[in-house]
Design an enzyme around this catalytic site. Structure first.
Site, PDB file in Angstrom:
ATOM      1  N   ASP A 173      -8.225  -5.213  -6.534  1.00  0.00           N
ATOM      2  CA  ASP A 173      -7.877  -3.781  -5.856  1.00  0.00           C
ATOM      3  C   ASP A 173      -8.338  -2.683  -6.876  1.00  0.00           C
ATOM      4  O   ASP A 173      -7.864  -2.720  -8.234  1.00  0.00           O
ATOM      5  CB  ASP A 173      -6.447  -3.915  -5.723  1.00  0.00           C
ATOM      6  CG  ASP A 173      -5.641  -2.756  -5.133  1.00  0.00           C
ATOM      7  OD1 ASP A 173      -6.652  -1.674  -4.834  1.00  0.00           O
ATOM      8  OD2 ASP A 173      -4.729  -2.554  -4.534  1.00  0.00           O
ATOM      9  N   SER A 194       0.821  -1.134   0.205  1.00  0.00           N
ATOM     10  CA  SER A 194      -0.105   0.052   0.038  1.00  0.00           C
ATOM     11  C   SER A 194       0.803   1.179   0.035  1.00  0.00           C
ATOM     12  O   SER A 194       1.973   1.341  -0.851  1.00  0.00           O
ATOM     13  CB  SER A 194      -0.989  -0.046   1.288  1.00  0.00           C
ATOM     14  OG  SER A 194      -1.589   1.084   1.501  1.00  0.00           O
TER      15      SER A 194
END
Lengths: 595, 346
Positions: free
Chosen positions: B289, B191
């Protein structure tokens, strides 16, 4: 049926007899969790979340419900709900996921609290404790923090807290935590220079030599340590000095008896003086008092007659803040009784009474009805329940409508001393149970200085006190001072005496028998207590208190299974926990009696 | 948010194990409470809710950890994870901790935890667990950097801290290995950590510090325009465009938009990477995602600039798949990481 503390009730949770000779056996759970199905999900447990596999679907469902509530509020552009959840809701024990979610859902779904009588409704301000300096200080109190907190009537909160405690994980997990936590060695290295590492190495080698009874080698190493230490600066030099001295004492006086060095029976006044400087120079004691007071304040919500038993009265620095907070309660303060326990004074002065007198003056100035009794006890194990119970209950005032007094027992760095004599802790906890406290607040050092071999103890203590000393340095540095002046030096001496006791003493004289939170959990659980979680409001206020403190940056408050710890960087150094007498959830009689 | 909430819950529940769903949903909802509409962040509640673990110099599954203060003025801490020293049975001496785990070349992985620049710490349980795994997986010493977070500390604080950690590692003799006594360093992160890894690697390339490889796990990138994947997956698998926007606003400088090079390194304001000795990259993308289009564009940008990229695309993986060892995604990606590190340990 009059319930004495000797009774045993069998039921879902079961009472535990207080008498130490009763075998706890394998049954551990306080709330019948073991009877219900299921182990906790191991993968989530490794990440700090305790969820029973059998409950996973239930938790998922509740999370979905929570999300729907949050989403629908966002859809209507109603930020109030989200901000309510964040800033107004008090969160407890995030590791216990199902209860955490339940609490939030009940916040959302709770019917408005019943219209309270003015006396029984504490407002947000009642939970704000201002940090006060030591006595005397009857100044205008500051209100800490400006976040409004929603009004919460005591009973929904109590029900919530009951629910919190009725949920798993605990006992078996607690035991596992205890065994593995006992072996965990948190190390924070603040000085990775070569010389510092060699110094630590020499210290540990010295301890090893002592462990192996190789006193000649140990002696040589102590000399080497002293030499290495002189080339060091700051915290490391001082810590090394204390540990070297303690090692030397151990080598040359294998069985210290009274009147010798660090383990001698110094004047209590000197000890108290060091304690006060420690209080001033770093936030540990302030944090301890603050968080314990918060738990006590919440436990006293709505009560008209309260009684605090302080196991280590000293200069009574914890109590002005509590008195002030109680004075500010809407509906007025309760009548407040304080029992202070202290050691005998060799010079026959009555320090205990003097402290009580000063507190009485403060109480009078803020109009809190105050009674005080001091007890001199060489050991807490000398206390008997009758000394602490309200002997005036049937006497003056009152009458049949008189509320029974609600008791809080407070112990800051006192319980570990009892481990120096077998049975002492059990006796004291039995006495505590016998006075049926609403809450027991315990603050202890977060370290295992009582287990394993001498060498293991030494190693743990070295890392612990290195971090402690570094925090004193860090505090001074952040305040822009070259050193913290007399406060810091005396605080170091205060800690130095602990070091000496941990390293050089044995048997009944080794009173600094610190144990970790996980270990204390086990002891309290076996003695028939269950945890009362400390919530996010106390956490937040403690964090804000630290920010006010010069050098606050390095200090960290953490939440662990309903307890709060204060540490330096990532190393927790002290832990505050709160307890009450365990009761089987389903038994209304015992729930009543436990109040 | 696209779709009804019930549909979304059912969809995400179908692609991850139930305990993973519980874990990530818990984070999602807790994080929702922490982000305030006015851009401020409830740091106290965040720290209260975060599950942390202490360092532990006692070996657990052959791994020990300890914390070091890298930079005192900023209180910059890092947690070091390493194989248990062979001399120690119980508590290792400090000198053992500071000894190289092997004389043969070993990787040093500087790891930047995720949390969208705002959440988590190097002592968060989820990242402690992951870093320990990297040690066992790669025989590595892992340095998990406790970088300063947004919105308290905006760009470029996180990058500065990452750079400080790389410089620190370069100065530690015990982290060098092999006959040439070289620091064999990898930058890794998930991330926001992946984003930090890129930018620290860029600084390294510009400064002549050699990095053996970058590992980017679901790296956080973005841009002003709304990509197809963002629109298609908005709100479906734990993440929303709205929360992404919030985190970028919290991290990027006041007044900046998402084409700022920190967010969009190959966008209109990006730095040209051609000709720079930029390291090799392993870019792992989860197919569910919503920022995958940005991650794929990133990989593409590296390739076009002449740099080596291995792209691993896991079609049915969601964010956070690497937090629990309960899917093929987890094990196969770990294997990819192991191979990448092993083959670049020059």
């Amino acid at each position: 049926m009059k319930r004495g503390h000797q009774d045993i009730l069998h039921g879902g949770g079961g009472w535990y007899a207080v008498a130490p000779e009763m075998e706890r056996g394998k049954r551990k759970t306080t709330m019948g969790a073991a009877e219900e199905g299921g182990d906790v999900d191991e993968l989530l447990a490794a990440l700090g979340y305790k969820v029973r596999s059998s409950e996973m679907a239930d938790v998922a469902h509740k999370l979905e419900q929570l999300e729907m509530a949050m989403v629908s509020s966002a859809a209507t552009n109603d930020d109030a709900l989200l901000s309510h959840l964040a800033s107004d809701t008090v969160h407890y024990n995030p590791s216990d996921l199902i209860t955490w979610v339940d609490n939030i859902l009940s916040e959302l779904n709770a019917p408005p609290p019943p219209l309270p009588t003015p006396q029984s409704l504490p407002s947000a301000d009642a939970y704000d404790l201002e940090p006060l300096p030591a006595l005397p200080a009857p100044a205008t109190p500051l209100v800490l923090g400006s976040d409004p907190q929603s009004e919460v009537a005591p009973s929904p909160r109590d029900r919530k807290r009951m629910k919190v405690c009725s949920s798993p994980p605990s006992s078996s997990t607690t035991t596992d935590a205890a065994t593995s936590a006992a072996a965990a060695l948190p190390v924070v290295v603040v000085d990775s220079q070569e010389a510092g590492i060699r110094l630590v190495h020499a210290l540990l080698a010295g301890a090893e030599a002592v462990q192996q009874d190789n006193l000649k080698a140990a002696d040589a190493l102590v000399k080497q340590i002293s030499l290495l230490a002189t080339s060091q600066g700051g915290a490391m030099r001082k810590v090394a000095g204390y540990f070297a001295e303690a090692l030397a004492r151990r080598i040359y006086r294998p069985q210290p008896r009274g009147g010798v060095g660090c383990c001698s029976f110094d004047s209590v006044a000197f000890d108290d003086m060091l304690h006060m400087h420690f209080y001033e120079s770093c936030p540990f004691l302030k944090f301890a008092h603050f968080t314990a007071n918060q738990a006590i304040l919440e436990a006293f919500a709505g009560c008209r007659r309260v009684h605090v038993v302080d196991f280590g009265m000293r200069q009574g620095m914890q109590w002005p803040a509590l008195l002030q907070a109680l004075a500010l309660r809407p509906g007025g303060p309760p009548s407040f009784r304080l029992t202070g326990i202290g050691p005998p004074q060799p010079d026959n002065s009555d320090a205990l009474q003097e402290v009580g007198w000063k507190l009485a003056q403060l109480a009078e100035s803020i109009r809190v009805d105050f009674r005080y009794r001091g007890f001199v006890a060489a050991s807490l194990a000398d206390l008997e329940p009758y000394m602490l119970l309200d002997q005036d209950a049937d006497g003056g005032g009152g009458g049949k409508d008189e509320e029974p007094e609600v008791v809080a027992v407070n112990s800051v760095f006192e319980l570990h001393r009892l481990l120096a004599r077998p049975g002492a802790l059990e006796k004291v906890l039995g006495t505590v149970r016998a006075v049926r406290p609403r809450i027991v607040t315990v603050v202890e050092q977060e370290a295992n200085h009582n287990g394993g071999t001498f060498q293991e103890r030494f190693t743990e203590a070295l890392h612990y006190y290195s971090t402690m000393f570094d925090s004193l340095e860090g505090g001074a540095a952040a305040a822009g001072a070259d050193d913290g002046g007399p406060d810091q030096a005396l605080s170091e001496m205060y800690l130095g005496r602990q070091i000496c006791n941990v390293v050089a003493c044995e048997g009944a004289e080794r009173t600094e028998r610190h144990e970790t939170l996980a270990q204390w959990r086990g002891r309290m659980d076996r003695a028939g207590f269950e945890p009362v979680p400390i919530g996010s409001n106390a956490f937040k206020q403690a964090s804000m208190l630290l920010a006010l403190f010069a050098g606050g940056d390095g200090y960290r408050v953490e939440e662990k299974d309903g307890c709060l710890t204060l540490g330096w960087h990532t190393r927790p150094l002290i832990a505050t926990s709160a307890w009450r007498v365990a009761a089987p959830a389903e038994d209304p009689l015992s729930a009543l009696a436990a109040r | 948010m696209a779709g009804s909430n019930e549909v979304n819950a059912n969809e995400s529940k179908m692609v991850v194990p139930l305990n993973t769903w519980v874990l990530i949903s818990n984070f999602k909802l807790a994080y929702n409470m922490l982000r305030r509409p006015d851009g401020t962040f409830d740091r106290h509640l965040a720290e209260f809710l975060d599950r942390k673990v202490p360092a532990n110099a006692t070996p657990v599954n052959g791994v020990v950890s300890f914390d070091v203060l890298i930079d005192r003025p900023n209180n910059l801490l890092a947690r070091i994870y390493r194989p248990a020293p062979s001399t120690a049975s119980a508590a290792p001496l400090l000198t053992d901790l500071y000894r190289a785990p092997s004389s043969d070349p070993f990787p040093v992985i500087i790891f930047f935890h995720g949390g969208s620049f705002a959440h988590s710490s190097s002592n968060s349980a989820i990242y402690d667990s992951l870093c320990r795994r990297f040690v066992s997986l790669c025989g590595a010493v892992v340095v998990s950097v406790n970088y300063r977070r947004a919105p308290d500390h905006k760009y470029p604080c996180a990058y500065d801290d990452g750079w400080a950690a790389l410089k620190w590692a370069s100065g530690e003799p015990w982290l060098r290995s092999g006959k040439d006594a070289k620091l064999r360093v990898f930058l890794a992160g998930d991330s926001s950590g992946g984003n930090i890894a890129h930018h620290v690697a860029l600084r390294a390339a510009e400064s002549g510090i050699e990095v053996a490889g970058n590992v980017l796990l679901n790296a956080m990138f973005g841009g002003n325009c709304r990509t197809e994947s963002e629109k298609r997956l908005d709100g479906k698998y734990f993440v929303t465009i709205q929360d992404r926007d919030w985190y970028w606003k919290a991290y990027l400088p006041e007044g900046a938009d998402r084409d700022h090079p920190a967010c969009n390194p190959f966008g209109p304001k990006g730095v040209k990477l051609e000709g720079l000795p930029f390291t090799k990259s392993l870019v792992i993308v989860a197919g569910l995602d919503l920022v995958q289009d940005w991650q794929l564009a990133y990989a593409d940008g590296l390739k076009k600039a002449g740099h080596f990229v291995k792209l691993v695309y896991r079609e049915q993986a969601t964010i956070g798949f690497y937090l629990l060892p309960n899917t093929n995604h987890f094990y196969q990606v770990m294997e990819e990481i192991k191979n990448f590190v092993g083959s670049n340990l020059l």
